[in-house]
Design a protein around this motif. Structure first.
Motif, PDB file in Angstrom:
ATOM      1  N   ASN A 141      55.312  40.427  30.449  1.00  0.00           N
ATOM      2  CA  ASN A 141      53.834  40.464  30.970  1.00  0.00           C
ATOM      3  C   ASN A 141      53.278  39.730  31.297  1.00  0.00           C
ATOM      4  O   ASN A 141      52.838  38.650  33.013  1.00  0.00           O
ATOM      5  N   SER A 142      53.004  39.025  30.094  1.00  0.00           N
ATOM      6  CA  SER A 142      52.176  37.426  29.758  1.00  0.00           C
ATOM      7  C   SER A 142      53.331  36.577  31.206  1.00  0.00           C
ATOM      8  O   SER A 142      52.138  35.589  31.512  1.00  0.00           O
ATOM      9  N   TYR A 143      54.220  35.976  30.960  1.00  0.00           N
ATOM     10  CA  TYR A 143      55.771  35.870  30.876  1.00  0.00           C
ATOM     11  C   TYR A 143      55.431  35.447  33.283  1.00  0.00           C
ATOM     12  O   TYR A 143      55.444  34.713  33.686  1.00  0.00           O
ATOM     13  N   ILE A 144      55.526  36.930  33.416  1.00  0.00           N
ATOM     14  CA  ILE A 144      55.713  37.011  34.933  1.00  0.00           C
ATOM     15  C   ILE A 144      54.222  36.893  35.557  1.00  0.00           C
ATOM     16  O   ILE A 144      53.677  36.401  36.514  1.00  0.00           O
ATOM     17  N   VAL A 145      53.335  37.057  34.288  1.00  0.00           N
ATOM     18  CA  VAL A 145      51.381  36.652  35.553  1.00  0.00           C
ATOM     19  C   VAL A 145      51.701  34.997  35.226  1.00  0.00           C
ATOM     20  O   VAL A 145      51.063  34.468  36.103  1.00  0.00           O
ATOM     21  N   ASN A 146      52.117  34.849  34.588  1.00  0.00           N
ATOM     22  CA  ASN A 146      52.554  32.911  34.519  1.00  0.00           C
ATOM     23  C   ASN A 146      53.160  32.077  35.409  1.00  0.00           C
ATOM     24  O   ASN A 146      52.603  31.185  36.783  1.00  0.00           O
ATOM     25  N   ILE A 147      54.164  32.776  35.971  1.00  0.00           N
ATOM     26  CA  ILE A 147      55.148  32.546  37.083  1.00  0.00           C
ATOM     27  C   ILE A 147      54.502  32.847  38.475  1.00  0.00           C
ATOM     28  O   ILE A 147      54.357  32.159  39.088  1.00  0.00           O
ATOM     29  N   ALA A 148      53.228  33.890  38.258  1.00  0.00           N
ATOM     30  CA  ALA A 148      52.673  34.393  39.659  1.00  0.00           C
ATOM     31  C   ALA A 148      51.305  33.046  39.724  1.00  0.00           C
ATOM     32  O   ALA A 148      51.303  32.506  41.186  1.00  0.00           O
ATOM     33  N   GLU A 149      50.272  32.845  38.819  1.00  0.00           N
ATOM     34  CA  GLU A 149      49.876  31.578  38.717  1.00  0.00           C
ATOM     35  C   GLU A 149      50.087  30.827  38.951  1.00  0.00           C
ATOM     36  O   GLU A 149      49.454  29.639  40.049  1.00  0.00           O
ATOM     37  N   ALA A 150      51.300  30.416  39.247  1.00  0.00           N
ATOM     38  CA  ALA A 150      52.060  29.134  39.246  1.00  0.00           C
ATOM     39  C   ALA A 150      52.041  29.113  40.503  1.00  0.00           C
ATOM     40  O   ALA A 150      52.176  27.764  41.366  1.00  0.00           O
ATOM     41  N   THR A 151      52.092  29.988  41.397  1.00  0.00           N
ATOM     42  CA  THR A 151      52.948  30.175  42.904  1.00  0.00           C
ATOM     43  C   THR A 151      51.432  29.781  43.647  1.00  0.00           C
ATOM     44  O   THR A 151      51.135  29.651  44.821  1.00  0.00           O
ATOM     45  N   ARG A 152      50.456  30.429  42.859  1.00  0.00           N
ATOM     46  CA  ARG A 152      49.001  29.960  43.540  1.00  0.00           C
ATOM     47  C   ARG A 152      48.107  28.649  43.591  1.00  0.00           C
ATOM     48  O   ARG A 152      47.524  28.357  44.076  1.00  0.00           O
ATOM     49  N   LYS A 153      48.477  27.796  42.547  1.00  0.00           N
ATOM     50  CA  LYS A 153      48.363  26.676  42.221  1.00  0.00           C
ATOM     51  C   LYS A 153      49.405  25.823  42.550  1.00  0.00           C
ATOM     52  O   LYS A 153      49.257  24.691  43.402  1.00  0.00           O
ATOM     53  N   SER A 154      50.641  26.268  43.655  1.00  0.00           N
ATOM     54  CA  SER A 154      51.195  25.308  43.487  1.00  0.00           C
ATOM     55  C   SER A 154      50.606  24.268  45.129  1.00  0.00           C
ATOM     56  O   SER A 154      50.406  25.098  46.065  1.00  0.00           O
ATOM     57  N   GLU A 155      51.030  23.174  45.110  1.00  0.00           N
ATOM     58  CA  GLU A 155      50.193  22.710  46.256  1.00  0.00           C
ATOM     59  C   GLU A 155      51.608  22.306  47.770  1.00  0.00           C
ATOM     60  O   GLU A 155      50.981  22.133  48.671  1.00  0.00           O
ATOM     61  N   PHE A 156      53.031  22.511  47.591  1.00  0.00           N
ATOM     62  CA  PHE A 156      53.088  23.532  48.506  1.00  0.00           C
ATOM     63  C   PHE A 156      53.410  24.672  49.108  1.00  0.00           C
ATOM     64  O   PHE A 156      54.088  25.716  50.377  1.00  0.00           O
ATOM     65  N   LEU A 157      52.346  25.874  48.623  1.00  0.00           N
ATOM     66  CA  LEU A 157      52.066  26.784  49.583  1.00  0.00           C
ATOM     67  C   LEU A 157      50.545  27.579  49.778  1.00  0.00           C
ATOM     68  O   LEU A 157      50.270  27.219  48.858  1.00  0.00           O
ATOM     69  N   ASN A 158      50.480  27.760  50.577  1.00  0.00           N
ATOM     70  CA  ASN A 158      49.527  28.417  51.617  1.00  0.00           C
ATOM     71  C   ASN A 158      49.170  29.459  50.439  1.00  0.00           C
ATOM     72  O   ASN A 158      47.703  29.714  50.301  1.00  0.00           O
ATOM     73  N   ILE A 159      50.042  30.531  50.727  1.00  0.00           N
ATOM     74  CA  ILE A 159      49.609  32.093  49.820  1.00  0.00           C
ATOM     75  C   ILE A 159      50.493  31.990  48.732  1.00  0.00           C
ATOM     76  O   ILE A 159      52.143  31.707  48.827  1.00  0.00           O
ATOM     77  N   GLY A 160      50.282  32.585  47.697  1.00  0.00           N
ATOM     78  CA  GLY A 160      50.709  32.355  46.662  1.00  0.00           C
ATOM     79  C   GLY A 160      51.490  34.305  46.478  1.00  0.00           C
ATOM     80  O   GLY A 160      51.204  34.839  47.159  1.00  0.00           O
ATOM     81  N   ILE A 161      51.889  34.326  45.267  1.00  0.00           N
ATOM     82  CA  ILE A 161      52.399  35.747  44.930  1.00  0.00           C
ATOM     83  C   ILE A 161      51.671  37.079  45.503  1.00  0.00           C
ATOM     84  O   ILE A 161      50.268  36.520  44.402  1.00  0.00           O
TER      85      ILE A 161
END
Length: 311
Positions: free
Chosen positions: A221-241
């Motif tokens: 669960n922590s691994y999946i949340v870490n992936i989700a947070e990485a998409t939300r912080k990415s400079e290449f994405l306006n909207i993460g998952i």
């Protein structure tokens, strides 16, 4: 073992019609086991519609096909109330969405207003019409096909709708051997007409329960949340998952475990499915578009930098 045998029977049966695409069929079945809807994107003529029909016949489920066109109305999908003069009241005429498997063919050829008619259906398996709510029979799946967005006459699917598809897959062209075999078989017969059911709706429910019963360690669960947070912080994405997307990735990982004969999830179940589950939900930043980055490559890059738990 019984579920593995059932999965093998389903895959073998579909292969009688769709040749050389076992992994694609397995991915769709994975999504169905996870209780989700699947988006199939590819160029015309590679077997998207045929694959969905073959699955419906293999699983002995009710099936309907909706051809999405620019003039399609929401009521053409969900149904409409018609006034019965004899009974002096309105009667609801159910639309084609009242089936176990709904093929939304070329879903991106109709307007966003009509596409949005599927939002409640896909999320809650029900139709609200006036003061009445109609519950759909289960299992219920929307398998939507779409042509690449650069094709003429296509619309971009609304973000809210994309988020309701548990995964997006591509069929791709067959390899040379498979294509030659397709020509050989289809020149003499129509395999779809001879296809019979090898599983039932109840079998699908059993498989779905096995997915829900699959154990998930808190580190997963922590691994999946870490992936989700990485998409939300990415400079290449306006909207993460979204949280829905993270939950979808967990469910697909559980289904992957069941298909591989395990009752527990390992990190590779998450990692191997992340691109299919997450890429279609992302909104690229202007910088990413300027550099011609792809959603898939951004997810792959994120996976390289998120620490994989040791379980």
């Amino acid at each position: 073992m019984e579920i593995q045998n059932l999965i093998e029977k389903i895959l073998y049966n579909v292969e009688k019609v769709i040749i050389g695409k076992r992994e694609v069929t397995k991915n769709i079945l994975k999504g169905m086991m996870a209780g989700g809807h699947i988006l199939i994107e590819d160029v015309p003529g590679v077997g998207k519609t045929t694959l969905v029909k073959a699955l419906a016949k293999t699983l002995d489920l009710t099936y309907s096909r909706i051809q999405f066109t620019p003039d399609l109305l929401p009521s053409d999908i969900t149904g409409i109330s018609i006034y019965n003069q004899k009974e002096m009241k309105f009667e609801f005429k159910k639309g084609p969405v009242f089936s176990n498997i709904v093929l939304a063919d070329e879903i991106n050829r109709t307007s966003p207003k009509t596409q949005s008619a599927l939002l409640e259906v896909m999320e809650e398996a029900q139709i609200s019409e006036g003061v009445n709510t109609y519950i759909l029979d289960k299992p219920f799946f929307v398998l939507a096909t779409e042509n690449p967005i650069e094709y003429e006459g296509t619309y971009v699917l609304p973000e809210a709708q994309l988020d309701r598809f548990i995964m997006k897959i591509s069929i791709g062209y067959p390899d040379r051997y498979s294509e030659e075999k397709i020509l050989e078989i289809y020149s003499k017969e129509q395999p779809m007409e001879e296809l019979s059911a090898v599983a039932s709706g109840e079998d699908i429910k059993v498989m779905q329960q096995a997915v829900r019963d699959t154990m998930v360690h808190k580190e997963i669960n922590s691994y999946i949340v870490n992936i989700a947070e990485a998409t939300r912080k990415s400079e290449f994405l306006n909207i993460g998952i979204s949280t829905r997307a993270a939950l979808s990735l967990l469910k697909i990982a559980q289904a992957e475990a069941v298909i591989n004969g395990r009752n527990y999830v390992i990190p590779e179940d998450v990692k191997s499915n992340a691109v299919r589950v997450l890429s279609h939900r992302l909104t690229l930043s202007s910088e990413a578009r300027a550099n011609d980055y792809l959603n898939e490559s951004i997810i792959e890059e994120i996976l390289k930098h998120v620490e994989v738990p040791r379980i």
